[in-house]
Design an enzyme around this catalytic site. Structure first.
Site, mmCIF file in Angstrom:
data_model
loop_
_atom_site.group_PDB
_atom_site.id
_atom_site.type_symbol
_atom_site.label_atom_id
_atom_site.label_comp_id
_atom_site.label_asym_id
_atom_site.label_seq_id
_atom_site.Cartn_x
_atom_site.Cartn_y
_atom_site.Cartn_z
ATOM 1 N N HIS A 118 0.837 -1.203 0.000
ATOM 2 C CA HIS A 118 0.000 0.000 0.000
ATOM 3 C C HIS A 118 0.872 1.253 0.000
ATOM 4 O O HIS A 118 0.649 2.177 -0.794
ATOM 5 C CB HIS A 118 -0.912 -0.021 1.241
ATOM 6 C CG HIS A 118 -1.630 1.260 1.503
ATOM 7 N ND1 HIS A 118 -2.965 1.441 1.216
ATOM 8 C CD2 HIS A 118 -1.205 2.429 2.063
ATOM 9 C CE1 HIS A 118 -3.325 2.666 1.565
ATOM 10 N NE2 HIS A 118 -2.273 3.283 2.082
ATOM 11 N N GLU A 119 1.874 1.286 0.876
ATOM 12 C CA GLU A 119 2.742 2.465 0.956
ATOM 13 C C GLU A 119 3.586 2.615 -0.305
ATOM 14 O O GLU A 119 3.818 3.733 -0.779
ATOM 15 C CB GLU A 119 3.632 2.386 2.197
ATOM 16 C CG GLU A 119 2.885 2.305 3.517
ATOM 17 C CD GLU A 119 1.902 3.437 3.752
ATOM 18 O OE1 GLU A 119 1.941 4.447 3.014
ATOM 19 O OE2 GLU A 119 1.072 3.315 4.662
ATOM 20 N N HIS A 122 1.635 4.389 -2.919
ATOM 21 C CA HIS A 122 1.713 5.853 -2.791
ATOM 22 C C HIS A 122 2.978 6.382 -3.457
ATOM 23 O O HIS A 122 2.954 7.425 -4.131
ATOM 24 C CB HIS A 122 1.739 6.254 -1.313
ATOM 25 C CG HIS A 122 0.403 6.240 -0.644
ATOM 26 N ND1 HIS A 122 -0.694 6.925 -1.128
ATOM 27 C CD2 HIS A 122 -0.009 5.654 0.514
ATOM 28 C CE1 HIS A 122 -1.727 6.746 -0.317
ATOM 29 N NE2 HIS A 122 -1.334 5.973 0.687
ATOM 30 N N GLU A 162 -6.279 7.003 -0.263
ATOM 31 C CA GLU A 162 -6.012 5.769 0.472
ATOM 32 C C GLU A 162 -6.685 4.573 -0.201
ATOM 33 O O GLU A 162 -6.106 3.486 -0.281
ATOM 34 C CB GLU A 162 -6.484 5.900 1.924
ATOM 35 C CG GLU A 162 -5.678 6.891 2.755
ATOM 36 C CD GLU A 162 -4.191 6.541 2.815
ATOM 37 O OE1 GLU A 162 -3.855 5.329 2.827
ATOM 38 O OE2 GLU A 162 -3.368 7.467 2.831
#
Length: 228
Positions: A118-119, A122, A162
């Site tokens: 997930h990070e 980003h 998100e």
């Protein structure tokens, strides 16, 4: 804000003040672009993590970076029992991932891999540039104003980033249940009491300052992952 003050002074004292304000704003923007990530790491009390200290953390990020075709970001740790994480930096070549000690301790391998993916999503989408600049230019200057900074950052950055990173992370791991289970643990264990949290709350995978509406959005994200 600098330009706004300059515009007001220009009305009273002439255009020279507006020009000066424009120069100051430009300098601040350049400084923020170059050092925003360092400001974020400092106010968050994040410390670098050598590979020997947290080999699982490093190994998972290295493997995901190979799959994603990304340069490995710098890895940091915050001493806090609540599981949480965020990414920061000015571009994919100059990025960092930050996790709490609680995240490393409470998540199993597949759950942690989901959060790290997930990070990295980003970072790959480069939205870290916008969020880091927003923190440096809006969040930190307005931190004494309390919830004003939180509301402004939320409106500037949007609520969908998100969810987009959830999808990007799942494309990388191909295992939605891992991230869903991780977010459930984040939801269950509550938010972290972190320094300068009003300035950096928008960065976290789940905001430490989430209201009931924020908690509902987290539940929607978990449900969406479980439906994949």
């Amino acid at each position: 804000m600098v330009l706004a003050v300059g515009a007001l002074l220009a009305i009273v004292a002439g255009v020279a003040f507006l020009m000066a304000a424009a120069v100051v704003a430009l300098v601040l923007a350049v400084v923020a672009y170059l050092y925003a990530d360092r400001m974020v790491l400092r106010v968050s009390h994040a410390r670098p993590v050598p590979p020997d200290d947290e080999p699982r953390y490093h190994n998972l990020v290295e493997g995901l970076c190979v799959s994603a075709g990304l340069h490995k970001p710098d890895l940091f740790l915050i001493d806090d029992e609540a599981p949480n994480s965020f990414a920061t930096g000015r571009n994919p070549a100059h990025a960092a991932i930050v996790v709490t000690t609680g995240l490393l301790r409470k998540l199993d391998r597949l759950e942690l891999e989901g959060v790290l993916a997930h990070e990295l999503s980003h970072i790959r989408s480069n939205d870290i540039r916008v969020t880091s600049l927003g923190t440096a230019l809006v969040g930190l200057p307005l931190m004494p104003a309390g919830s004003l900074a939180t509301r402004l950052l939320a409106s500037l950055l949007g609520r969908g980033r998100e969810r987009d990173a959830d999808l990007g992370g799942v494309r990388l791991t191909r295992y939605p249940p891992g991230l869903a289970a991780a977010l459930e643990k984040v939801r269950r264990d509550g938010s972290a009491a972190l320094p300068a949290s009003r300035a950096t709350a928008h960065l976290w995978i789940s905001s430490p300052l989430d209201t009931d509406a924020g908690a509902a959005r987290l539940e929607e994200r978990i449900a969406a992952l479980r439906d994949m």
